[in-house]
Design a protein around this motif. Structure first.
Motif, PDB file in Angstrom:
ATOM      1  N   UNK A  21       4.326   8.490 -18.466  1.00 32.60           N
ATOM      2  CA  UNK A  21       4.313   7.289 -17.630  1.00 32.60           C
ATOM      3  C   UNK A  21       4.133   7.725 -16.184  1.00 32.60           C
ATOM      4  N   UNK A  22       3.634   6.834 -15.373  1.00 34.05           N
ATOM      5  CA  UNK A  22       3.472   7.119 -13.957  1.00 34.05           C
ATOM      6  C   UNK A  22       4.388   6.206 -13.151  1.00 34.05           C
ATOM      7  N   UNK A  23       4.249   6.243 -11.826  1.00 33.95           N
ATOM      8  CA  UNK A  23       5.122   5.427 -10.977  1.00 33.95           C
ATOM      9  C   UNK A  23       4.937   3.955 -11.315  1.00 33.95           C
ATOM     10  N   UNK A  24       5.992   3.157 -11.242  1.00 38.03           N
ATOM     11  CA  UNK A  24       5.850   1.730 -11.533  1.00 38.03           C
ATOM     12  C   UNK A  24       5.038   1.020 -10.465  1.00 38.03           C
ATOM     13  N   UNK A  25       4.385  -0.053 -10.874  1.00 37.66           N
ATOM     14  CA  UNK A  25       3.686  -0.930  -9.942  1.00 37.66           C
ATOM     15  C   UNK A  25       4.654  -2.002  -9.447  1.00 37.66           C
ATOM     16  N   UNK A  26       4.571  -2.338  -8.170  1.00 39.50           N
ATOM     17  CA  UNK A  26       5.335  -3.454  -7.602  1.00 39.50           C
ATOM     18  C   UNK A  26       4.478  -4.697  -7.744  1.00 39.50           C
ATOM     19  N   UNK A  27       4.994  -5.689  -8.426  1.00 37.11           N
ATOM     20  CA  UNK A  27       4.218  -6.882  -8.742  1.00 37.11           C
ATOM     21  C   UNK A  27       4.438  -7.973  -7.703  1.00 37.11           C
ATOM     22  N   UNK A  28       3.374  -8.679  -7.372  1.00 41.00           N
ATOM     23  CA  UNK A  28       3.465  -9.867  -6.536  1.00 41.00           C
ATOM     24  C   UNK A  28       3.694  -9.617  -5.058  1.00 41.00           C
ATOM     25  N   UNK A  29       3.523  -8.376  -4.611  1.00 39.48           N
ATOM     26  CA  UNK A  29       3.733  -8.041  -3.198  1.00 39.48           C
ATOM     27  C   UNK A  29       2.749  -6.930  -2.815  1.00 39.48           C
ATOM     28  N   UNK A  30       1.465  -7.287  -2.578  1.00 38.55           N
ATOM     29  CA  UNK A  30       0.445  -6.260  -2.299  1.00 38.55           C
ATOM     30  C   UNK A  30       0.770  -5.333  -1.134  1.00 38.55           C
ATOM     31  N   UNK A  31       1.318  -5.826  -0.003  1.00 40.33           N
ATOM     32  CA  UNK A  31       1.646  -4.878   1.081  1.00 40.33           C
ATOM     33  C   UNK A  31       2.689  -3.839   0.659  1.00 40.33           C
ATOM     34  N   UNK A  32       3.687  -4.279  -0.115  1.00 40.97           N
ATOM     35  CA  UNK A  32       4.698  -3.341  -0.601  1.00 40.97           C
ATOM     36  C   UNK A  32       4.070  -2.328  -1.549  1.00 40.97           C
ATOM     37  N   UNK A  33       3.145  -2.776  -2.394  1.00 38.03           N
ATOM     38  CA  UNK A  33       2.470  -1.870  -3.321  1.00 38.03           C
ATOM     39  C   UNK A  33       1.666  -0.823  -2.564  1.00 38.03           C
ATOM     40  N   UNK A  34       1.001  -1.218  -1.489  1.00 42.40           N
ATOM     41  CA  UNK A  34       0.223  -0.257  -0.700  1.00 42.40           C
ATOM     42  C   UNK A  34       1.136   0.795  -0.064  1.00 42.40           C
ATOM     43  N   UNK A  35       2.285   0.368   0.471  1.00 40.25           N
ATOM     44  CA  UNK A  35       3.230   1.327   1.048  1.00 40.25           C
ATOM     45  C   UNK A  35       3.781   2.266  -0.023  1.00 40.25           C
ATOM     46  N   UNK A  36       4.051   1.723  -1.190  1.00 40.58           N
ATOM     47  CA  UNK A  36       4.543   2.509  -2.327  1.00 40.58           C
ATOM     48  C   UNK A  36       3.503   3.556  -2.740  1.00 40.58           C
ATOM     49  N   UNK A  37       2.242   3.157  -2.760  1.00 35.07           N
ATOM     50  CA  UNK A  37       1.174   4.112  -3.072  1.00 35.07           C
ATOM     51  C   UNK A  37       1.104   5.228  -2.032  1.00 35.07           C
ATOM     52  N   UNK A  38       1.311   4.879  -0.757  1.00 33.26           N
ATOM     53  CA  UNK A  38       1.267   5.882   0.299  1.00 33.26           C
ATOM     54  C   UNK A  38       2.410   6.886   0.164  1.00 33.26           C
ATOM     55  N   UNK A  39       3.547   6.425  -0.281  1.00 32.54           N
ATOM     56  CA  UNK A  39       4.679   7.333  -0.504  1.00 32.54           C
ATOM     57  C   UNK A  39       4.313   8.350  -1.580  1.00 32.54           C
ATOM     58  N   UNK A  40       3.650   7.898  -2.638  1.00 32.17           N
ATOM     59  CA  UNK A  40       3.270   8.832  -3.694  1.00 32.17           C
ATOM     60  C   UNK A  40       2.056   9.670  -3.315  1.00 32.17           C
ATOM     61  N   UNK A  41       1.255   9.188  -2.371  1.00 27.01           N
ATOM     62  CA  UNK A  41       0.190  10.045  -1.835  1.00 27.01           C
ATOM     63  C   UNK A  41       0.800  11.223  -1.088  1.00 27.01           C
ATOM     64  N   UNK A  42       1.917  10.974  -0.383  1.00 25.96           N
ATOM     65  CA  UNK A  42       2.630  12.065   0.293  1.00 25.96           C
ATOM     66  C   UNK A  42       3.189  13.046  -0.730  1.00 25.96           C
ATOM     67  N   UNK A  43       3.665  12.507  -1.853  1.00 29.22           N
ATOM     68  CA  UNK A  43       4.145  13.379  -2.926  1.00 29.22           C
ATOM     69  C   UNK A  43       2.999  14.239  -3.468  1.00 29.22           C
TER      70      UNK A  43
END
Length: 302
Positions: A150-172
Motif C-alpha cells: 500500500x502507499x500513502x493514503x489519499x486525502x479526499x474532498x480537499x485538493x489543497x490538503x492533498x497537494x501539501x500531503x503529496x509535497x511532504x512525501x516528495x520530501x520523503x
C-alpha cells in the motif's frame, strides 16, 4: 505507558507506532488471497511463508488457515519479536510457527515445499528479480505467490490538503533517493505501482494484478518522477477496484503526522515544517476522509 514492541534497526523501527498508525490489513485483503489460492483444483493449505514478515502482522492471520507458517525477516531481533507477539501475546500454538532470520533473496527453505508465499509491504527493499526467482524455487508446483503493497493514503474532498500531503512525501522521496542506489531502486519500484516487479511468463501462470483505490491509474503510487519500467506481461489480468471502504478512514492532522513518522528513513523536521504548516492550515481542526491505494500481485507457479 505504551509497551515497546520495537527496537532499532539502523533508522530505528518502532513496531509499537507502526502497528498503531499503519493500516490494519482488513478481512477482505486476506479473502482476496484465500479466494485466489483456493480456486485451484488441488489447493493445499499445509505451509505458508510470510517473507519480510517484520513483527508477524500477516503471519498471525495466515496461521488461522494454514497448518504451519514460516515467518522470515533479515533484520536482527525480528524473529524474537514475532515469537513474542504471535506465541506469547496472541497465543498461537508454537508448533504452528517457524522463525527465520534470512533475506527474501536467499532462503534456507527446501525447494518445492511451500503452498503459499506472502510478500507484503517489503518487495521494494529487495532485488525483486532475485526474490521472485527464490519464491518460485520454494513453492510447490501450482503454489501461490502474492506480493502486496500500500502507499500513502489519499486525502479526499480537499485538493489543497492533498497537494501539501503529496509535497511532504516528495520530501520523503528526496531523502530516500539520496541514500544511494538500493533506495532509488525501491523508490522506482514503488512509484511504478510495482509494475516493475516481473513474474516471467515462462514460470508463472494466472498472474493477476489488483489495484485498490488507485483511481484508475498509477499516479497514486508515485512518490516522485523516478518510476521503474513496466514489466507487466501481455497475458496478465489487471483489475481496478474503486471505493473500497475497507481501506478508508477518517483522520486528523495529528494522526497524519504520526503516520508519516513510520516511514523510514525519517525526514529532518526542518525540511517539512513549512509543508506541515500548510497542511494544518488547509485542515485546521477538521478530520478528513482518507483512502489508501493498494496493489496485490498474484501468481501461480507453472
Amino acid at each position: 505507558m505504551e509497551e515497546e514492541h520495537g527496537f532499532s534497526v539502523r533508522e530505528g523501527a518502532d513496531w509499537s507506532k507502526y502497528m498503531a498508525y499503519r493500516p490494519v490489513y482488513p478481512g477482505s485483503f486476506f479473502k482476496r488471497i484465500y479466494d485466489y489460492h483456493g480456486a485451484k483444483p488441488r489447493a493445499a493449505w499445509s505451509k505458508a511463508h510470510d517473507v519480510g514478515a517484520g513483527a508477524g502482522i500477516v503471519s498471525a492471520t495466515l496461521a488461522t488457515r494454514f497448518d504451519s507458517v514460516i515467518m522470515s525477516d533479515p533484520n536482527d531481533g525480528y524473529a524474537e519479536l514475532g515469537y513474542r507477539i504471535l506465541v506469547q501475546d496472541l497465543e498461537i500454538p508454537e508448533e504452528k510457527l517457524s522463525f527465520l532470520q534470512e533475506s527474501a533473496e536467499k532462503s534456507s527453505i527446501e525447494s518445492g515445499t511451500i503452498d503459499l508465499i506472502a510478500a507484503c509491504e517489503m518487495i521494494h527493499w529487495t532485488d525483486s528479480e532475485i526474490a521472485v526467482e527464490e519464491f518460485y524455487r520454494q513453492l510447490k508446483s501450482g503454489g501461490t505467490a502474492v506480493i502486496t503493497s500500500y502507499t500513502r493514503p489519499k486525502i479526499l474532498g480537499n485538493p489543497p490538503a492533498q497537494r501539501a500531503w503529496n509535497e511532504i512525501f516528495a520530501a520523503y522521496a528526496k531523502e530516500l533517493g539520496a541514500r544511494g542506489n538500493l533506495y532509488v531502486r525501491g523508490l522506482k519500484m514503488a512509484s511504478s505501482g510495482f509494475e516493475s516487479v516481473q513474474l516471467p511468463e515462462a514460470k508463472w501462470k494466472e498472474v493477476k494484478r489488483v489495484y485498490i483505490n488507485a483511481g484508475g491509474n498509477l499516479d497514486a503510487f508515485k512518490l516522485d518522477d523516478r518510476v521503474g519500467d513496466s514489466k507487466v506481461g501481455i497475458g496478465e489480468e489487471r483489475i481496478w477496484v474503486e471505493g473500497d471502504k475497507d481501506w478508508t478512514d477518517v483522520k486528523g492532522i495529528d494522526w497524519l503526522k504520526a503516520y508519516f513518522a513510520t516511514w523510514i528513513p525519517r525526514v529532518p523536521e526542518e525540511r517539512t515544517q513549512h509543508l506541515w504548516q500548510q497542511l494544518e492550515g488547509f485542515l485546521g481542526e477538521q478530520a478528513v476522509a482518507i483512502e489508501t491505494p493498494v496493489v496485490m500481485i498474484f501468481g501461480t507457479k507453472a
